[in-house]
Design an enzyme around this catalytic site. Structure first.
Site, PDB file in Angstrom:
ATOM      1  N   ASN A  19      -7.208  -1.366   5.858  1.00 37.76           N
ATOM      2  CA  ASN A  19      -6.539  -1.833   6.672  1.00 37.76           C
ATOM      3  C   ASN A  19      -5.710  -2.646   8.026  1.00 37.76           C
ATOM      4  OD1 ASN A  19      -7.407  -4.156   9.110  1.00 37.76           O
ATOM      5  ND2 ASN A  19      -7.050  -5.218   7.474  1.00 37.76           N
TER       6      ASN A  19
ATOM      7  N   TYR B 146       3.452   3.696  16.035  1.00 44.02           N
ATOM      8  CA  TYR B 146       1.821   3.217  16.218  1.00 44.02           C
ATOM      9  C   TYR B 146       1.374   3.674  16.909  1.00 44.02           C
ATOM     10  CZ  TYR B 146      -1.752  -0.201  15.886  1.00 44.02           C
ATOM     11  OH  TYR B 146      -2.463  -0.792  15.661  1.00 44.02           O
TER      12      TYR B 146
ATOM     13  N   SER C   2      -7.402   2.309  15.635  1.00 43.94           N
ATOM     14  CA  SER C   2      -6.598   1.724  16.555  1.00 43.94           C
ATOM     15  C   SER C   2      -7.356   2.793  17.851  1.00 43.94           C
ATOM     16  CB  SER C   2      -5.364   1.108  16.414  1.00 43.94           C
ATOM     17  OG  SER C   2      -5.086   0.799  18.200  1.00 43.94           O
TER      18      SER C   2
ATOM     19  N   VAL D 179       0.740  -1.695   0.272  1.00 45.96           N
ATOM     20  CA  VAL D 179      -0.186   0.107  -0.437  1.00 45.96           C
ATOM     21  C   VAL D 179       0.771   0.897   0.027  1.00 45.96           C
ATOM     22  CG1 VAL D 179      -2.103  -1.480   0.880  1.00 45.96           C
ATOM     23  CG2 VAL D 179       0.326  -0.370   2.268  1.00 45.96           C
TER      24      VAL D 179
ATOM     25  N   LYS E   4      -2.076   5.626  13.721  1.00 44.41           N
ATOM     26  CA  LYS E   4      -2.860   5.016  14.412  1.00 44.41           C
ATOM     27  C   LYS E   4      -3.759   7.036  14.611  1.00 44.41           C
ATOM     28  CE  LYS E   4      -3.120   1.686  13.370  1.00 44.41           C
ATOM     29  NZ  LYS E   4      -3.778   0.680  11.993  1.00 44.41           N
TER      30      LYS E   4
HETATM   31  P1  NAD Z   1      -2.511  -8.796  10.877  1.00 47.67           P
HETATM   32  O1  NAD Z   1      -1.297  -8.890  10.595  1.00 47.67           O
HETATM   33  O2  NAD Z   1      -3.577  -9.646  10.760  1.00 47.67           O
HETATM   34  O3  NAD Z   1      -2.837  -8.281   9.643  1.00 47.67           O
HETATM   35  C1  NAD Z   1      -2.315  -7.371   8.559  1.00 47.67           C
HETATM   36  C2  NAD Z   1      -2.462  -8.037   7.015  1.00 47.67           C
HETATM   37  O4  NAD Z   1      -1.733  -6.686   6.741  1.00 47.67           O
HETATM   38  C3  NAD Z   1      -1.094  -9.193   6.864  1.00 47.67           C
HETATM   39  O5  NAD Z   1      -2.390  -9.612   6.035  1.00 47.67           O
HETATM   40  C4  NAD Z   1      -0.586  -8.071   6.057  1.00 47.67           C
HETATM   41  O6  NAD Z   1       0.265  -8.853   5.256  1.00 47.67           O
HETATM   42  C5  NAD Z   1      -0.640  -6.540   5.431  1.00 47.67           C
HETATM   43  N1  NAD Z   1      -0.008  -5.535   5.638  1.00 47.67           N
HETATM   44  C6  NAD Z   1       0.757  -5.940   5.598  1.00 47.67           C
HETATM   45  N2  NAD Z   1       1.726  -4.580   5.263  1.00 47.67           N
HETATM   46  C7  NAD Z   1       1.336  -4.089   3.921  1.00 47.67           C
HETATM   47  C8  NAD Z   1       1.643  -3.440   3.658  1.00 47.67           C
HETATM   48  N3  NAD Z   1       2.942  -2.666   3.528  1.00 47.67           N
HETATM   49  N4  NAD Z   1       1.210  -3.331   2.118  1.00 47.67           N
HETATM   50  C9  NAD Z   1      -0.421  -4.052   1.851  1.00 47.67           C
HETATM   51  N5  NAD Z   1      -0.116  -5.401   2.848  1.00 47.67           N
HETATM   52  C10 NAD Z   1       0.053  -5.400   4.024  1.00 47.67           C
HETATM   53  O7  NAD Z   1      -3.507  -7.748  11.142  1.00 47.67           O
HETATM   54  P2  NAD Z   1      -4.821  -7.590  12.472  1.00 47.67           P
HETATM   55  O8  NAD Z   1      -5.081  -7.440  14.053  1.00 47.67           O
HETATM   56  O9  NAD Z   1      -5.893  -7.576  11.459  1.00 47.67           O
HETATM   57  O10 NAD Z   1      -4.877  -5.315  11.771  1.00 47.67           O
HETATM   58  C11 NAD Z   1      -5.189  -4.536  11.415  1.00 47.67           C
HETATM   59  C12 NAD Z   1      -5.710  -3.763  11.588  1.00 47.67           C
HETATM   60  O11 NAD Z   1      -6.343  -3.502  12.242  1.00 47.67           O
HETATM   61  C13 NAD Z   1      -3.663  -3.021  11.462  1.00 47.67           C
HETATM   62  O12 NAD Z   1      -4.504  -1.273  10.742  1.00 47.67           O
HETATM   63  C14 NAD Z   1      -3.905  -2.883  12.514  1.00 47.67           C
HETATM   64  O13 NAD Z   1      -2.795  -1.660  13.541  1.00 47.67           O
HETATM   65  C15 NAD Z   1      -5.661  -2.419  13.229  1.00 47.67           C
HETATM   66  N6  NAD Z   1      -5.701  -2.688  15.008  1.00 47.67           N
HETATM   67  C16 NAD Z   1      -5.398  -4.244  15.105  1.00 47.67           C
HETATM   68  C17 NAD Z   1      -5.746  -4.656  16.854  1.00 47.67           C
HETATM   69  C18 NAD Z   1      -5.502  -5.770  17.177  1.00 47.67           C
HETATM   70  O14 NAD Z   1      -5.505  -5.742  18.088  1.00 47.67           O
HETATM   71  N7  NAD Z   1      -5.570  -7.073  16.107  1.00 47.67           N
HETATM   72  C19 NAD Z   1      -6.041  -3.404  17.411  1.00 47.67           C
HETATM   73  C20 NAD Z   1      -6.490  -2.491  16.564  1.00 47.67           C
HETATM   74  C21 NAD Z   1      -6.246  -2.086  15.484  1.00 47.67           C
END
Ligand code: NAD
Length: 241
Positions: A81, A147, A133, A56, A151
């Protein structure tokens, strides 16, 4: 894909919350396009789900992938996302790591929004949902200041885009609390004990599932017709503590 159908683009679609969003949006859109650096991880077994190997942060790769989707379907929704996180103290946070996290988590959302917005405005229909987040609202003891900064930046991006892209395009944001995904469970962010303690202290006494976030994302994409520029927390009540 065939002409005049509606597509949703989901970034970071191969894992965690993104994968659950793809599953959920299949019900509402004719096609779902998955943009991720990691592809081939899921057997979608659905000709309406299309994977694109896209970083991205890369405007050219994003533009090419968006053009490929738009050549056959109208992009009606974008779910920004993709995100990364790793625990690091301020002392250990070097500028390259700052750029890497801000690049994926914040610049990446701008890059993909910039690529889809003209088509949405021209067609007079579109919804963008940015994933932030609660770390952006309250900081994070474990996730690093890069981070939480990324966010928090997503809130400004969301509100600015909402003002610039209305009335054709609605732009909203979800701020999840802790959600059971590889980002959480396979990173160095939390020990199992710390996670259990955190969960027990929440009003809902557990961490969330990716599907629970996906339901709210889907609502912002295809319902929520009078909502733009909003931030919805999906956090089991963590902000009340
Ligand atoms: P995850 O690690 O399970 O999935 C993230 C995905 O993003 C992966 O498939 C990865 O390959 C992809 N990715 C990473 N860098 C990329 C890039 N440069 N271009 C395209 N794709 C890329 O993480 P998740 O927990 O599902 O997180 C998804 C979103 O939710 C993120 O933005 C994260 O910050 C946010 N979030 C997660 C949590 C949590 O507790 N899991 C809490 C708050 C916010």
């Amino acid at each position: 894909m065939t002409d005049h159908q509606r597509a949703a683009i989901v970034t970071g679609a191969s894992s965690g919350i993104g994968r659950a969003v793809v599953e959920r949006l299949r019900a509402d859109y004719d096609h779902v396009a998955c943009f991720d650096v990691a592809t081939g991880e899921n057997d979608w077994d659905d000709e309406r789900v299309h994977e694109f190997a896209v970083d991205v942060r890369d405007p050219d790769a994003v533009a090419d992938a968006v053009a490929a989707v738009e050549s056959v379907a109208d992009v009606a929704a974008l779910v920004n996302n993709a995100g990364i996180s790793r625990a690091v103290s301020l002392a250990d946070l070097d500028p390259d790591e700052w750029d890497r996290v801000l690049g994926v988590n914040l610049k990446g959302q701008y890059v993909v929004a910039r690529a889809v917005a003209p088509g949405m405005v021209e067609r007079g229909e579109g919804a963008i949902v940015n994933v932030s987040s609660v770390a952006g609202l309250r900081g994070s003891a474990t996730g690093g200041v890069h981070y939480s900064s990324s966010k928090a930046g997503v809130f400004g991006l969301t509100k600015g885009l909402a003002k610039q892209l209305g009335p054709e395009v609605r732009v909203n944001c979800v701020a999840p609390g802790l959600v059971e995904t590889p980002l959480l469970t396979e990173s160095n962010l939390w020990t199992e004990a710390a996670l259990a303690e955190y969960a027990a202290d929440l009003p809902l006494e557990r961490i969330g599932t990716p599907e629970e976030v996906a339901d709210v994302v889907a609502f912002l994409c295809d319902g929520a017709s009078y909502m733009t520029g909003t931030v919805l927390t999906v956090d089991g009540g963590s902000m009340l503590r």
